[in-house]
Design a protein around this motif. Structure first.
Motif, PDB file in Angstrom:
ATOM      1  N   ALA A 107      -1.105  35.204  -6.736  1.00 43.18           N
ATOM      2  CA  ALA A 107      -2.555  35.009  -6.821  1.00 43.18           C
ATOM      3  C   ALA A 107      -2.869  33.567  -6.427  1.00 43.18           C
ATOM      4  CB  ALA A 107      -3.036  35.331  -8.236  1.00 43.18           C
TER       5      ALA A 107
ATOM      6  N   TYR B  36       3.435  39.535  -8.307  1.00 42.95           N
ATOM      7  CA  TYR B  36       2.165  39.370  -7.606  1.00 42.95           C
ATOM      8  C   TYR B  36       1.856  37.890  -7.427  1.00 42.95           C
ATOM      9  CZ  TYR B  36       1.179  44.341  -8.232  1.00 42.95           C
ATOM     10  OH  TYR B  36       1.229  45.707  -8.173  1.00 42.95           O
TER      11      TYR B  36
ATOM     12  N   GLN C 172      -6.964  45.999  -2.630  1.00 43.87           N
ATOM     13  CA  GLN C 172      -7.114  44.724  -3.336  1.00 43.87           C
ATOM     14  C   GLN C 172      -5.804  43.943  -3.407  1.00 43.87           C
ATOM     15  OE1 GLN C 172      -8.746  46.949  -6.714  1.00 43.87           O
ATOM     16  NE2 GLN C 172     -10.530  45.613  -6.669  1.00 43.87           N
ATOM     17  N   LYS C 173      -4.816  44.365  -2.621  1.00 47.63           N
ATOM     18  CA  LYS C 173      -3.527  43.671  -2.606  1.00 47.63           C
ATOM     19  C   LYS C 173      -2.824  43.962  -1.293  1.00 47.63           C
ATOM     20  CE  LYS C 173      -1.389  47.543  -5.097  1.00 47.63           C
ATOM     21  NZ  LYS C 173      -0.768  47.988  -6.352  1.00 47.63           N
TER      22      LYS C 173
ATOM     23  N   ILE D  52      -4.121  43.343 -12.803  1.00 49.44           N
ATOM     24  CA  ILE D  52      -3.202  43.930 -11.828  1.00 49.44           C
ATOM     25  C   ILE D  52      -3.110  45.454 -11.903  1.00 49.44           C
ATOM     26  CG2 ILE D  52      -0.751  44.066 -11.188  1.00 49.44           C
ATOM     27  CD1 ILE D  52      -0.642  41.007 -11.613  1.00 49.44           C
TER      28      ILE D  52
ATOM     29  N   LEU E 125      -5.782  47.194  -9.851  1.00 46.73           N
ATOM     30  CA  LEU E 125      -5.939  46.933  -8.424  1.00 46.73           C
ATOM     31  C   LEU E 125      -5.604  48.157  -7.588  1.00 46.73           C
ATOM     32  CD1 LEU E 125      -4.313  43.384  -8.131  1.00 46.73           C
ATOM     33  CD2 LEU E 125      -6.733  43.948  -8.417  1.00 46.73           C
TER      34      LEU E 125
ATOM     35  N   ILE F  65      -2.407  39.199  -4.081  1.00 41.92           N
ATOM     36  CA  ILE F  65      -3.669  39.760  -4.578  1.00 41.92           C
ATOM     37  C   ILE F  65      -4.808  39.289  -3.677  1.00 41.92           C
ATOM     38  CG2 ILE F  65      -5.314  39.762  -6.496  1.00 41.92           C
ATOM     39  CD1 ILE F  65      -2.931  39.334  -8.380  1.00 41.92           C
TER      40      ILE F  65
ATOM     41  N   PRO G 221     -10.123  38.384  -9.481  1.00 42.57           N
ATOM     42  CA  PRO G 221      -9.142  38.959 -10.415  1.00 42.57           C
ATOM     43  C   PRO G 221      -9.266  38.389 -11.821  1.00 42.57           C
ATOM     44  CG  PRO G 221      -8.078  37.379  -8.964  1.00 42.57           C
ATOM     45  CD  PRO G 221      -9.471  37.579  -8.429  1.00 42.57           C
TER      46      PRO G 221
END
Length: 325
Positions: free
Chosen positions: A268, A266, A117-118, A110, A113, A306, A311
């Motif tokens: 994922a 976050y 990428q998010k 994270i 990133l 994400i 990742p």
């Protein structure tokens, strides 16, 4: 003497991804395999090394895996694989073998990133150098927390997806009661996963429409349900996905409160990135913030999805490089 090769892996209940990384966490030779095609982890790794023509010498490996990793004997939670870390290291002739939880790997990725990428969901602001939480519905429900200590990131993993599910309203109470007819205990993973979305859909069939599943069994998969919801072809599928987003918001908000994750929460996993716009329009953020007198705290905490494709591999590389320095 050849320089050591850094081998990284992201091992889930469905797929295993392998790659080679360098000291800058650049990933090359990324390959994805179906777990069901192999009888054990050793076979997959040997297949990869053979395909990439990598000699089994001077290899440092960091494997992110979807299960607890604090004993020598590893038994995967959502896959019938069991192996010894010691035996695996010997069989592959590795210099170093590190096993970490798959969500430890994602958490470690994270801080690396970029904005590309998010995707941010709702308000709040992520503060630098503050605690971070990550969760992700997929085959199961992974959870991890990340803390900065003396200029390094340290991940505190666990099995947070298996905490008791707490329904918020009457409909969710009915869904809980339905699931308890065939599950003695209901965790958040029973709703926030691929099969969880299917169970929500099936529960709504009974609760909203009185369907007898024994007489009219549904064969819709999580992908079918989410696709029908996104294309607005099925109202019940929309209701199921709406509730999925709401429960995810409540669960994510709980994570924010537990660690005061001012660095952000976050999302994922393999499910949510497929419907980011739907999530933005849902009650996800409303439920994230709906924490009574603690609501002002959560309103200030940012939430993200994400979108980085690897990742787990990136985080395994970050973890390995941090250990090796």
């Amino acid at each position: 003497m050849n320089d050591p090769v850094n081998l990284v892996a992201d091992i889930g209940g469905t797929n295993i991804r392998l790659a080679i990384s360098d000291s800058n966490n650049t990933l090359i030779d990324i390959e994805t395999y179906q777990c069901r095609d192999f009888s054990c982890l050793l076979d997959v790794i040997q297949c990869y090394l053979t395909e990439k023509e990598i000699a089994q010498v001077s290899i440092n490996a960091c494997l992110a895996i979807a299960c607890p990793v604090d004993t020598d004997i590893i038994s995967m939670t959502n896959l019938p694989w069991q192996f010894s870390q010691t035996a695996l290291k010997k069989a592959l002739n590795l210099n170093k073998l590190i096993l970490i939880n798959d969500y430890t790997a994602i958490a470690m990725a994270i801080p690396m990133l970029t904005d590309d990428q998010k995707v941010k969901i709702g308000g709040g602001k992520a503060l630098l150098g503050k605690a971070i939480a990550v969760c992700g519905p997929g085959t199961g429900l992974g959870v991890a927390n990340l803390l900065p200590i003396t200029n390094k990131w340290y991940c505190f993993g666990g099995e947070g997806g298996h905490v008791d599910y707490a329904p918020i309203d009457d409909k969710e109470i009915k869904i809980l009661r339905h699931i308890k007819t065939f599950k003695k205990r209901v965790s958040y993973e029973q709703l926030l996963s691929g099969y969880g979305l299917e169970q929500i859909y099936q529960a709504l069939l009974i609760i909203e429409h009185g369907v007898n599943l024994a007489e009219q069994p549904t064969k819709l998969t999580a992908k079918d349900i989410s696709t029908q919801a996104l294309t607005k072809k099925c109202l019940l599928s929309q209701q199921a996905l709406d509730l999925f987003c709401q429960v995810l918001g409540s669960f994510s908000g709980n994570l924010a409160l537990t660690m005061n994750t001012q660095g952000g929460v976050y999302i994922a996993g393999g499910i949510v990135p497929r419907f980011i716009d739907y999530l933005k329009d849902s009650d996800f953020r409303l439920r994230f913030e709906a924490k009574g007198r603690m609501s002002p705290l959560n309103k200030e905490i940012a939430t993200y999805v994400i979108t980085e494709q690897q990742p787990g591999l990136l985080g395994a590389s970050v973890y390995l490089n941090q250990v090796m320095t």
